[in-house]
Design an enzyme around this catalytic site. Structure first.
Site, PDB file in Angstrom:
ATOM      1  N   ASN A 113      -9.946  46.701  77.163  1.00 48.52           N
ATOM      2  CA  ASN A 113      -8.681  45.904  77.616  1.00 48.52           C
ATOM      3  C   ASN A 113      -9.459  44.655  78.359  1.00 48.52           C
ATOM      4  OD1 ASN A 113      -6.631  47.089  76.113  1.00 48.52           O
ATOM      5  ND2 ASN A 113      -6.309  48.437  77.742  1.00 48.52           N
ATOM      6  N   ASP A 156      -4.058  55.481  76.017  1.00 52.05           N
ATOM      7  CA  ASP A 156      -5.353  55.978  75.123  1.00 52.05           C
ATOM      8  C   ASP A 156      -5.340  57.498  75.208  1.00 52.05           C
ATOM      9  OD1 ASP A 156      -6.084  56.082  77.851  1.00 52.05           O
ATOM     10  OD2 ASP A 156      -8.088  56.015  76.914  1.00 52.05           O
TER      11      ASP A 156
END
Length: 266
Positions: free
Chosen positions: A135, A170
């Protein structure tokens, strides 16, 4: 036993989800309307009887009027009830579906864990190694692409054992109630290898990732929170031991030493 309230509820709140059930509803409403209207008309004709031709014409007219009114009205009402029921079911499905991956979400997984009938439940928790770095370096759109790809790979490798879903972020989970731990560990080893060999196209970038997983077993006497904590601890053990690993909870290691040896070597 006949219950007027049940009949009234059936007529006013029908559960219509298919064309067949809609047809049954229309027939039921039309039949009840016909019997009721004819009953009233026959009683009226017997009380104020003039002659048989007049009575027969009246009854025939009643039948025609009932069919003209009852069929379209019941069909329209039934269709609206069908649309409402299907919309409700779709909303229920959406409330149990992760919008990013299309997999069952945390709510669906929790419900499955509580509703399942099992002697032993295997819980697997897996997540993407160093996902925050993805990210931070190539953006959240790329992170979303990685999540979707990992979700698809997990589903293809593990769905045969039970319910695969996304817990959030995640983190993914497998809840299996009719599978051997040995088979699940072997599938996880293959899954881990597949992930490491897969180049994921993420927002015009190529991401190579790995996953770690923790496995725990729940028997009916253990709460889901307990087995989740054990699987979560096993997952973090995999992180501490170098990532890209599969670790078993202490309970699983003691019960299946041969599986522990396989996971460690794999």
């Amino acid at each position: 036993m006949f219950r007027p309230r049940s009949l009234i509820r059936l007529l006013t709140h029908p559960l219509i989800s298919t064309t067949r059930s809609l047809t049954r509803y229309v027939i039921l409403v039309t039949g009840i309307s016909l019997v009721t209207a004819l009953g009233v008309d026959v009683t009226s004709q017997l009380v104020f009887f003039a002659d048989w031709p007049t009575a027969l014409r009246s009854w025939l007219l009643t039948v025609v009027i009932v069919f003209i009114i009852a069929i379209p009205v019941s069909f329209t009402f039934g269709r609206s009830q069908q649309a409402l029921l299907l919309a409700h079911r779709e909303l229920e499905q959406l409330s149990r579906t992760d919008q990013l991956t299309g997999l069952p979400n945390r709510r669906a997984l929790m419900e499955a864990s509580e509703q399942a009938d099992f002697d032993a439940m295997v819980l697997v928790i897996a997540d993407v190694d160093r996902f925050k770095t993805i990210n931070d370096t190539i953006g959240h759109r790329a992170g979303d692409a990685v999540i979707c790809a990992i979700g698809q790979i997990m589903a293809s490798h593990l769905s045969q054992f039970g319910l695969v879903g996304r817990m959030g972020g995640d983190e993914f989970a497998l809840i299996a109630t009719n599978a051997r731990v040995e088979d699940i560990v072997l599938a996880l080893i293959n899954l881990r290898e597949t992930v490491t060999k897969t180049a994921i196209i993420a927002a015009d970038n190529v991401a190579n990732v790995s996953i770690s997983a923790g496995i725990a077993i729940r028997d009916p006497s253990i709460s889901f929170d307990t087995v989740y904590s054990e699987a979560d601890e096993a997952l973090y053990m995999a992180k501490r031991n170098g990532r890209n690993r599969i670790e078993l909870s202490e309970r699983v290691r003691l019960a299946y030493p041969e599986v522990f040896a396989r996971s460690a070597s794999g």
